[in-house]
Enzyme design. Structure first.
Site, PDB file in Angstrom:
ATOM      1  N   TYR A   1     -15.905   4.196 -40.118  1.00 17.93           N
ATOM      2  CA  TYR A   1     -15.643   3.443 -38.884  1.00 17.93           C
ATOM      3  C   TYR A   1     -15.671   4.385 -37.679  1.00 17.93           C
ATOM      4  O   TYR A   1     -16.302   4.090 -36.659  1.00 17.93           O
ATOM      5  CB  TYR A   1     -14.294   2.721 -39.000  1.00 17.93           C
ATOM      6  CG  TYR A   1     -13.832   2.073 -37.728  1.00 17.93           C
ATOM      7  CD1 TYR A   1     -14.496   0.976 -37.190  1.00 17.93           C
ATOM      8  CD2 TYR A   1     -12.718   2.562 -37.044  1.00 17.93           C
ATOM      9  CE1 TYR A   1     -14.078   0.381 -36.017  1.00 17.93           C
ATOM     10  CE2 TYR A   1     -12.288   1.973 -35.863  1.00 17.93           C
ATOM     11  CZ  TYR A   1     -12.971   0.892 -35.354  1.00 17.93           C
ATOM     12  OH  TYR A   1     -12.559   0.316 -34.187  1.00 17.93           O
TER      13      TYR A   1
ATOM     14  N   GLU B   1      -8.382  -6.960 -33.563  1.00 12.90           N
ATOM     15  CA  GLU B   1      -7.150  -6.490 -32.903  1.00 12.90           C
ATOM     16  C   GLU B   1      -6.076  -7.576 -32.962  1.00 12.90           C
ATOM     17  O   GLU B   1      -4.919  -7.301 -33.258  1.00 12.90           O
ATOM     18  CB  GLU B   1      -7.417  -6.094 -31.447  1.00 12.90           C
ATOM     19  CG  GLU B   1      -8.258  -4.862 -31.274  1.00 12.90           C
ATOM     20  CD  GLU B   1      -7.606  -3.567 -31.733  1.00 12.90           C
ATOM     21  OE1 GLU B   1      -6.383  -3.546 -31.984  1.00 12.90           O
ATOM     22  OE2 GLU B   1      -8.323  -2.563 -31.845  1.00 12.90           O
TER      23      GLU B   1
ATOM     24  N   TRP C   1      -4.665  -0.662 -39.016  1.00  9.36           N
ATOM     25  CA  TRP C   1      -6.100  -0.821 -38.792  1.00  9.36           C
ATOM     26  C   TRP C   1      -6.875  -0.645 -40.097  1.00  9.36           C
ATOM     27  O   TRP C   1      -7.887  -1.301 -40.320  1.00  9.36           O
ATOM     28  CB  TRP C   1      -6.595   0.156 -37.726  1.00  9.36           C
ATOM     29  CG  TRP C   1      -7.973  -0.186 -37.303  1.00  9.36           C
ATOM     30  CD1 TRP C   1      -9.108   0.500 -37.580  1.00  9.36           C
ATOM     31  CD2 TRP C   1      -8.378  -1.341 -36.560  1.00  9.36           C
ATOM     32  NE1 TRP C   1     -10.206  -0.150 -37.040  1.00  9.36           N
ATOM     33  CE2 TRP C   1      -9.777  -1.279 -36.404  1.00  9.36           C
ATOM     34  CE3 TRP C   1      -7.699  -2.413 -36.001  1.00  9.36           C
ATOM     35  CZ2 TRP C   1     -10.506  -2.253 -35.728  1.00  9.36           C
ATOM     36  CZ3 TRP C   1      -8.425  -3.383 -35.324  1.00  9.36           C
ATOM     37  CH2 TRP C   1      -9.812  -3.301 -35.195  1.00  9.36           C
TER      38      TRP C   1
END
Length: 192
Positions: A18, A40, A48
């Site tokens: 990522y 989000e 995350w």
């Protein structure tokens, strides 16, 4: 060859991929901007890493983040999503993602694109905070406060200043790669 990277991503896996291929790289694609914003939204109170692990599930549940399709979802779709294997079972977050798709479309209608709206806050430029360069890790800023407040006025849910700051990092408006990371130089930006 050893490549310098931000410490947070060094897992030789999901987080590192990522970091290397998405995080902080300027994004101007409305579909991706919606996807990142909804990740989000879904991440509120969660990690995350979990969002990345469940990203394929979210794509299945939310029509590959096609905001026009998601905006048309009904209560029956919410119920179906709640039953999807591996899905985070937060009715409020699922309903927020659907409601936020409708708000997202309204911004696109007003600005011709969400890209123009979100990047308009910095005149299309990536910014680097001097405080970050001085070694301070920020989680909010005046910019994230302003955008979060504006989005809230426009009806968005589950998106406060901290999540918006994270979003701005992710889409490349704020370059928060550490200065020793090769991505910091590649992305660049203006120092404020």
């Amino acid at each position: 060859m050893i490549v310098s990277k931000c410490d947070w991503c060094r897992d030789d896996g999901l987080m590192e991929h990522y970091h290397d291929t998405e995080w902080g790289i300027p994004c101007h694609n409305d579909k991706m901007l919606y996807e990142y914003l909804m990740l989000e939204c879904m991440s509120a109170g969660l990690s995350w890493r979990l969002m990345l692990q469940k990203r394929a599930i979210f794509k299945s549940c939310f029509a590959d983040f096609d905001f026009t399709k998601v905006a048309a979802f009904t209560d029956a779709d919410v119920e179906q999503i709640l039953q999807y294997p591996g899905m985070i079972r937060s009715r409020r977050k699922i309903e927020a993602i659907i409601s936020n798709a409708r708000c997202f479309i309204k911004i696109r209608d007003e600005y011709d694109s969400f890209d123009r709206y979100i990047w308009g806050h910095t005149d299309g430029k990536t910014i680097i905070y001097q405080r970050h360069l001085d070694g301070e890790w920020l989680t909010t800023s005046k910019l994230s406060d302003e955008i979060a407040e504006d989005l809230k006025k426009r009806g968005f849910k589950f998106l406060g200043s901290t999540l918006i700051y994270s979003y701005l990092q992710g889409i490349g408006i704020i370059n928060d790669h550490w200065t020793y990371c090769e991505m910091f130089e590649k992305i660049g930006g203006i120092i404020i």
